[in-house]
Motif scaffolding. Structure first.
Motif, PDB file in Angstrom:
ATOM      1  N   SER A 135      -0.242  11.839   1.347  1.00 51.70           N
ATOM      2  CA  SER A 135      -0.754  12.908   2.205  1.00 51.70           C
ATOM      3  C   SER A 135      -0.264  14.249   1.675  1.00 51.70           C
ATOM      4  O   SER A 135       0.717  14.323   0.944  1.00 51.70           O
ATOM      5  N   SER A 174       0.848  -1.185   0.000  1.00 53.27           N
ATOM      6  CA  SER A 174       0.000   0.000   0.000  1.00 53.27           C
ATOM      7  C   SER A 174       0.884   1.235   0.000  1.00 53.27           C
ATOM      8  O   SER A 174       2.008   1.208   0.520  1.00 53.27           O
ATOM      9  N   GLU A 186      -7.336   3.847  -4.943  1.00 50.89           N
ATOM     10  CA  GLU A 186      -8.583   4.152  -4.256  1.00 50.89           C
ATOM     11  C   GLU A 186      -8.481   5.615  -3.849  1.00 50.89           C
ATOM     12  O   GLU A 186      -7.964   5.943  -2.765  1.00 50.89           O
ATOM     13  N   ALA A 212       0.237   5.323   0.867  1.00 48.68           N
ATOM     14  CA  ALA A 212      -0.673   6.387   1.266  1.00 48.68           C
ATOM     15  C   ALA A 212      -0.061   7.736   0.920  1.00 48.68           C
ATOM     16  O   ALA A 212       1.096   8.013   1.270  1.00 48.68           O
ATOM     17  N   THR A 234      -4.339  15.539  -2.953  1.00 45.24           N
ATOM     18  CA  THR A 234      -5.295  14.492  -3.303  1.00 45.24           C
ATOM     19  C   THR A 234      -4.709  13.563  -4.351  1.00 45.24           C
ATOM     20  O   THR A 234      -4.121  13.998  -5.345  1.00 45.24           O
ATOM     21  N   ALA A 261     -10.532   7.799  -2.900  1.00 46.03           N
ATOM     22  CA  ALA A 261     -11.246   8.226  -1.691  1.00 46.03           C
ATOM     23  C   ALA A 261     -10.400   8.013  -0.442  1.00 46.03           C
ATOM     24  O   ALA A 261     -10.578   8.703   0.568  1.00 46.03           O
ATOM     25  N   LYS A 262      -9.484   7.055  -0.506  1.00 49.44           N
ATOM     26  CA  LYS A 262      -8.594   6.767   0.632  1.00 49.44           C
ATOM     27  C   LYS A 262      -7.191   7.312   0.402  1.00 49.44           C
ATOM     28  O   LYS A 262      -6.283   7.051   1.200  1.00 49.44           O
ATOM     29  N   ASN A 263      -6.997   7.995  -0.731  1.00 52.22           N
ATOM     30  CA  ASN A 263      -5.668   8.540  -1.046  1.00 52.22           C
ATOM     31  C   ASN A 263      -4.591   7.461  -1.017  1.00 52.22           C
ATOM     32  O   ASN A 263      -3.458   7.691  -0.575  1.00 52.22           O
ATOM     33  N   THR A 264      -4.958   6.288  -1.519  1.00 49.92           N
ATOM     34  CA  THR A 264      -4.066   5.137  -1.424  1.00 49.92           C
ATOM     35  C   THR A 264      -3.986   4.395  -2.760  1.00 49.92           C
ATOM     36  O   THR A 264      -4.999   4.233  -3.445  1.00 49.92           O
TER      37      THR A 264
END
Length: 127
Positions: free
Chosen positions: A25, A21, A73, A23, A28, A75-78
């Motif tokens: 930050s 994964s 994804e 992520a 967006t 929406a999860k910034n991932t």
């Protein structure tokens, strides 16, 4: 400031699976084309997979095609990298990267086009 944090690396036996994964930050995810690269000991960093923002088109390096799947994804910034049928030659440090500007929609496999990089996560596959 955009930051990328990889997770999910570890050890696996040949034939097993791992999911990485990444992520994002500070911005967006939907603004970036996302890529995965890897570097094996003593070798140059190589392209693994990329996914762009428009329709989520994907592209893979020849050595992982058919075994790895990149997905995002927003929406999860991932962003994820599902790695199946792992081989010892998949061993290395895996980096995620983000490319903005025109590359976001076009997509790119070139390291030089990526603006932001994570610290990397180690994947070790034993035979």
């Amino acid at each position: 400031q955009v930051r990328l944090a990889e997770s999910g690396g570890g050890m696996a036996q040949a034939g097993e699976s791992l999911r990485l994964s990444c992520a994002l930050s500070g911005h967006t995810l939907s603004s970036y084309c996302m890529g995965w690269f890897r570097q094996a000991p003593g070798k140059e960093r190589e392209f693994v997979a990329t996914i762009n923002t428009s329709a989520g088109a994907t592209y893979y390096g020849n050595s992982v095609k058919g075994r790895f799947t990149i997905s995002r994804e927003d929406a999860k910034n991932t962003v994820y990298l599902q790695m199946n049928s792992l081989k010892p030659e998949d061993t290395g440090v895996y980096y995620c990267a983000a490319a903005g500007g025109p590359w976001a929609m076009i997509g790119t496999i070139s390291e030089r086009d990526y603006d932001y990089w994570g610290q990397g996560t180690q994947v070790t596959v034993s035979s």
